[in-house]
Design a protein around this motif. Structure first.
Motif, PDB file in Angstrom:
ATOM      1  N   SER A  67      27.787  51.954  33.934  1.00  0.00           N
ATOM      2  CA  SER A  67      27.676  53.353  33.311  1.00  0.00           C
ATOM      3  C   SER A  67      26.137  53.798  34.159  1.00  0.00           C
ATOM      4  N   ARG A  68      25.493  52.501  34.652  1.00  0.00           N
ATOM      5  CA  ARG A  68      24.519  52.255  35.745  1.00  0.00           C
ATOM      6  C   ARG A  68      24.689  52.994  37.170  1.00  0.00           C
ATOM      7  N   PHE A  69      26.038  53.074  37.666  1.00  0.00           N
ATOM      8  CA  PHE A  69      26.566  53.367  38.461  1.00  0.00           C
ATOM      9  C   PHE A  69      26.766  54.612  38.362  1.00  0.00           C
ATOM     10  N   THR A  70      27.121  55.860  37.331  1.00  0.00           N
ATOM     11  CA  THR A  70      27.586  56.436  36.906  1.00  0.00           C
ATOM     12  C   THR A  70      26.512  57.301  36.824  1.00  0.00           C
ATOM     13  N   ASP A  71      25.561  56.833  36.368  1.00  0.00           N
ATOM     14  CA  ASP A  71      24.184  57.063  36.082  1.00  0.00           C
ATOM     15  C   ASP A  71      23.544  58.117  37.569  1.00  0.00           C
ATOM     16  N   MET A  72      23.646  56.813  38.367  1.00  0.00           N
ATOM     17  CA  MET A  72      23.149  56.755  39.725  1.00  0.00           C
ATOM     18  C   MET A  72      24.075  57.729  39.946  1.00  0.00           C
ATOM     19  N   ALA A  73      24.975  58.010  40.629  1.00  0.00           N
ATOM     20  CA  ALA A  73      25.654  58.863  41.617  1.00  0.00           C
ATOM     21  C   ALA A  73      26.587  60.289  40.655  1.00  0.00           C
ATOM     22  N   GLU A  74      25.754  60.427  39.350  1.00  0.00           N
ATOM     23  CA  GLU A  74      26.069  61.818  39.021  1.00  0.00           C
ATOM     24  C   GLU A  74      25.316  62.786  39.795  1.00  0.00           C
ATOM     25  N   GLN A  75      24.176  62.985  40.338  1.00  0.00           N
ATOM     26  CA  GLN A  75      23.295  64.248  40.582  1.00  0.00           C
ATOM     27  C   GLN A  75      23.193  63.722  41.916  1.00  0.00           C
ATOM     28  N   GLN A  76      22.609  65.037  42.045  1.00  0.00           N
ATOM     29  CA  GLN A  76      22.573  65.071  43.897  1.00  0.00           C
ATOM     30  C   GLN A  76      21.319  64.148  43.828  1.00  0.00           C
ATOM     31  N   SER A  77      19.940  64.410  42.979  1.00  0.00           N
ATOM     32  CA  SER A  77      18.528  63.590  43.619  1.00  0.00           C
ATOM     33  C   SER A  77      19.007  62.458  43.450  1.00  0.00           C
ATOM     34  N   THR A  78      19.351  61.486  42.094  1.00  0.00           N
ATOM     35  CA  THR A  78      19.856  60.262  41.838  1.00  0.00           C
ATOM     36  C   THR A  78      20.226  59.500  43.205  1.00  0.00           C
ATOM     37  N   ARG A  79      21.330  60.507  43.462  1.00  0.00           N
ATOM     38  CA  ARG A  79      21.638  59.555  44.841  1.00  0.00           C
ATOM     39  C   ARG A  79      20.349  59.363  45.715  1.00  0.00           C
ATOM     40  N   THR A  80      20.000  60.950  46.013  1.00  0.00           N
ATOM     41  CA  THR A  80      19.451  60.630  47.248  1.00  0.00           C
ATOM     42  C   THR A  80      17.814  59.391  46.801  1.00  0.00           C
ATOM     43  N   ASP A  81      17.688  59.528  45.355  1.00  0.00           N
ATOM     44  CA  ASP A  81      16.469  58.023  45.590  1.00  0.00           C
ATOM     45  C   ASP A  81      17.328  56.644  45.947  1.00  0.00           C
ATOM     46  N   PHE A  82      18.193  56.510  45.048  1.00  0.00           N
ATOM     47  CA  PHE A  82      18.651  55.527  45.475  1.00  0.00           C
ATOM     48  C   PHE A  82      18.913  54.912  46.875  1.00  0.00           C
ATOM     49  N   ILE A  83      19.921  56.145  47.532  1.00  0.00           N
ATOM     50  CA  ILE A  83      19.987  55.914  49.052  1.00  0.00           C
ATOM     51  C   ILE A  83      18.785  55.725  49.694  1.00  0.00           C
ATOM     52  N   ASN A  84      17.309  56.368  49.131  1.00  0.00           N
ATOM     53  CA  ASN A  84      16.364  56.033  50.122  1.00  0.00           C
ATOM     54  C   ASN A  84      15.225  54.721  49.438  1.00  0.00           C
ATOM     55  N   ALA A  85      15.841  54.372  48.640  1.00  0.00           N
ATOM     56  CA  ALA A  85      15.443  52.884  47.635  1.00  0.00           C
ATOM     57  C   ALA A  85      16.665  52.175  48.435  1.00  0.00           C
ATOM     58  N   ALA A  86      17.427  52.370  49.077  1.00  0.00           N
ATOM     59  CA  ALA A  86      18.022  51.622  49.271  1.00  0.00           C
ATOM     60  C   ALA A  86      17.684  50.972  50.847  1.00  0.00           C
ATOM     61  N   ILE A  87      17.350  52.190  51.455  1.00  0.00           N
ATOM     62  CA  ILE A  87      17.100  52.142  52.511  1.00  0.00           C
ATOM     63  C   ILE A  87      16.073  51.006  52.909  1.00  0.00           C
ATOM     64  N   ASP A  88      15.180  52.017  52.009  1.00  0.00           N
ATOM     65  CA  ASP A  88      13.607  50.924  52.501  1.00  0.00           C
ATOM     66  C   ASP A  88      13.691  49.283  52.045  1.00  0.00           C
ATOM     67  N   PHE A  89      14.620  49.455  50.848  1.00  0.00           N
ATOM     68  CA  PHE A  89      14.112  48.173  50.528  1.00  0.00           C
ATOM     69  C   PHE A  89      15.179  46.808  51.705  1.00  0.00           C
ATOM     70  N   LEU A  90      16.378  47.698  52.137  1.00  0.00           N
ATOM     71  CA  LEU A  90      16.922  46.722  53.288  1.00  0.00           C
ATOM     72  C   LEU A  90      16.433  46.732  54.593  1.00  0.00           C
ATOM     73  N   ARG A  91      15.286  47.677  55.016  1.00  0.00           N
ATOM     74  CA  ARG A  91      14.842  47.417  55.759  1.00  0.00           C
ATOM     75  C   ARG A  91      13.168  46.570  55.282  1.00  0.00           C
ATOM     76  N   SER A  92      12.758  46.509  54.752  1.00  0.00           N
ATOM     77  CA  SER A  92      11.148  45.727  54.544  1.00  0.00           C
ATOM     78  C   SER A  92      11.545  44.528  54.172  1.00  0.00           C
ATOM     79  N   HIS A  93      13.015  43.566  54.034  1.00  0.00           N
ATOM     80  CA  HIS A  93      13.594  42.671  53.695  1.00  0.00           C
ATOM     81  C   HIS A  93      14.400  42.680  54.714  1.00  0.00           C
ATOM     82  N   GLY A  94      14.714  43.204  55.956  1.00  0.00           N
ATOM     83  CA  GLY A  94      15.130  42.511  56.738  1.00  0.00           C
ATOM     84  C   GLY A  94      16.830  42.495  56.735  1.00  0.00           C
ATOM     85  N   PHE A  95      17.717  43.095  56.066  1.00  0.00           N
ATOM     86  CA  PHE A  95      18.932  42.954  55.997  1.00  0.00           C
ATOM     87  C   PHE A  95      19.628  43.575  56.785  1.00  0.00           C
TER      88      PHE A  95
END
Length: 431
Positions: free
Chosen positions: A151-179
């Motif tokens: 359900s956590r994936f479904t809630d995140m993926a079902e709307q354009q806005s929540t997908r965009t929020d996830f993607i932006n947060a993922a990029i920030d996390f990966l870059r700031s932590h060196g992944f």
């Protein structure tokens, strides 16, 4: 060999290390024994590189360097909860040999769905510090996993806005932590409690992640973040969950989890990760069948990684029979370190084997062992070597190991050297 490692990872010459090393050919060999995969063929290794300097000396150094870099991938999982094992078997980022695998995934399914809320953890830095020793090593952050509710994936993926929020947060996390990338572990879209619409949403999520990663790389001037995913190895799940041609366009690597063909919920004995179909099992319960299935449905062979388990499954036998497809009534005794019925890490398997009757399943190229009323299906160095050679012969992308802490990482339990299973893959694949 130390001097060879130093030469291999020299930074004198420049290569495109931000992309995985793939074979230049995606064609498949055929033999009389199998219509779709090669069971026996000459050793084959291709190396791909780009020459960046006109000088003869620099070119020579680069040619030597390129000859030492494998065209195959060895992606290995580090389980964050392995630090919490019982005393004497703790496993930390510093326990990892940075030259062992080409790609490392930091897997932690306990965090929140929103990556921007993830707590700071010094183990991220310690994990990525491994790249200070091996500049070719790629690290990825795992998102999701077996304990991550659908359900956590479904809630995140079902709307354009929540997908965009996830993607932006993922990029920030990966870059700031060196992944260097994200390992997207959704188990499984549009299956069981996941709605049918999640199949298309998974495709859309993968597409938008890849596009965002490309755009971010252009703006930042950094290497593009990698995008990988572990996927199912059961036809019923695959047909329900994945639009294979579409997701394959956007994923850099696809790890097929070919190590759960049987488990403790089964009513009969069976090996969880056989290479070939067996006379006492269904044909689809094999690595050969499932990798061929993924490839024939549209996934490029060079992107497909075969899942290798550094663990075994155990059963309690219901009768005096102790071979394949005999009745069982549950999982075997828990191991002293992993503590889970029906499951043994490789470093626990070695103790089990000491007084056991050892057998081989010759048509499936894997071993099993029997001790008293307990049946154990497992892998060893020999079966890993056979499977890894099959990966090479059939020109798949490489191997995925689950997981590093389950191998005999310090060499004290099996007396086969450190990381005996993972080192077997490293050796055969030429990592």
């Amino acid at each position: 060999m130390a001097s060879l490692q130093q030469l291999q990872y020299s930074t004198v010459a420049t290569t495109n290390f931000h992309m995985p090393f793939y074979h230049s050919s995606t064609s498949s060999s055929t033999t009389a024994s199998s219509p779709s995969t090669t069971r026996s063929s000459p050793k084959h290794m291709e190396t791909r590189f780009a020459l960046k300097t006109p000088t003869f000396l620099m070119s020579l150094v680069f040619l030597i360097q390129a000859s030492l870099v494998s065209s195959f991938v060895l992606l290995c999982y580090y389980l964050a909860w392995s630090e919490e094992r019982v005393e004497g078997i703790e496993f930390y980022p510093e326990s990892i040999d940075p030259f062992l695998c080409s790609h490392l995934v930091y897997s932690d399914a306990s965090e929140a769905a929103d990556m921007s809320l993830w707590k700071e953890d010094d183990s991220y830095q310690r994990f990525n510090d491994l790249k200070k020793k091996n500049k070719n090593l790629k690290t990825l952050m795992g998102y999701g996993g077996w304990a991550f509710d659908n359900s956590r994936f479904t809630d995140m993926a079902e709307q354009q806005s929540t997908r965009t929020d996830f993607i932006n947060a993922a990029i920030d996390f990966l870059r700031s932590h060196g992944f260097d990338g994200l390992d997207l572990d959704w188990r499984f879209p549009a299956f069981e409690d996941s709605p049918a619409s999640d199949k298309g949403l998974f495709t859309l999520l993968v597409k938008e992640l890849r596009e965002a990663f490309e755009q971010e790389a252009q703006k930042s001037g950094k290497d593009r973040l990698l995008l990988t995913a572990p996927v199912a190895a059961k036809e019923q799940i695959i047909s329900s969950a994945y639009e294979i041609p579409e997701i394959s366009k956007h994923l850099d690597l696809i790890s097929v989890m070919t190590y759960n063909f049987h488990g403790v919920n089964d009513k009969f004995t069976g090996h969880h990760s056989p290479l070939y179909p067996g006379s006492a099992d269904y044909k689809y319960n094999s690595i050969e069948y499932m990798l061929t299935y993924w490839r024939d449905k549209g996934a490029p062979a060079e992107k497909l990684l075969v899942g290798f388990p550094a663990f075994g499954n155990t059963y309690k036998l219901s009768t005096s029979q102790n071979d394949l497809a005999v009745p069982v009534y549950g999982g075997g005794s828990p191991g002293p370190y992993t503590g889970k019925s029906g499951f043994l890490a490789y470093h626990e398997i070695c103790a089990f084997l000491k007084d056991a009757s050892l057998q081989n399943i010759y048509d499936q190229m894997v071993p099993y062992a029997v001790k008293g009323n307990e049946w154990l299906g497992y892998d060893d160095q020999k079966s890993f070597k056979t499977k890894a050679q099959w990966v090479k012969d059939n020109k798949f992308g490489g191997a995925m190991l689950w997981a590093l802490d389950l191998d005999d990482y310090d060499g004290t339990h099996c007396k086969q050297g450190v990381y005996p299973l993972t080192n077997t893959l490293k050796s055969v694949l030429g990592i």
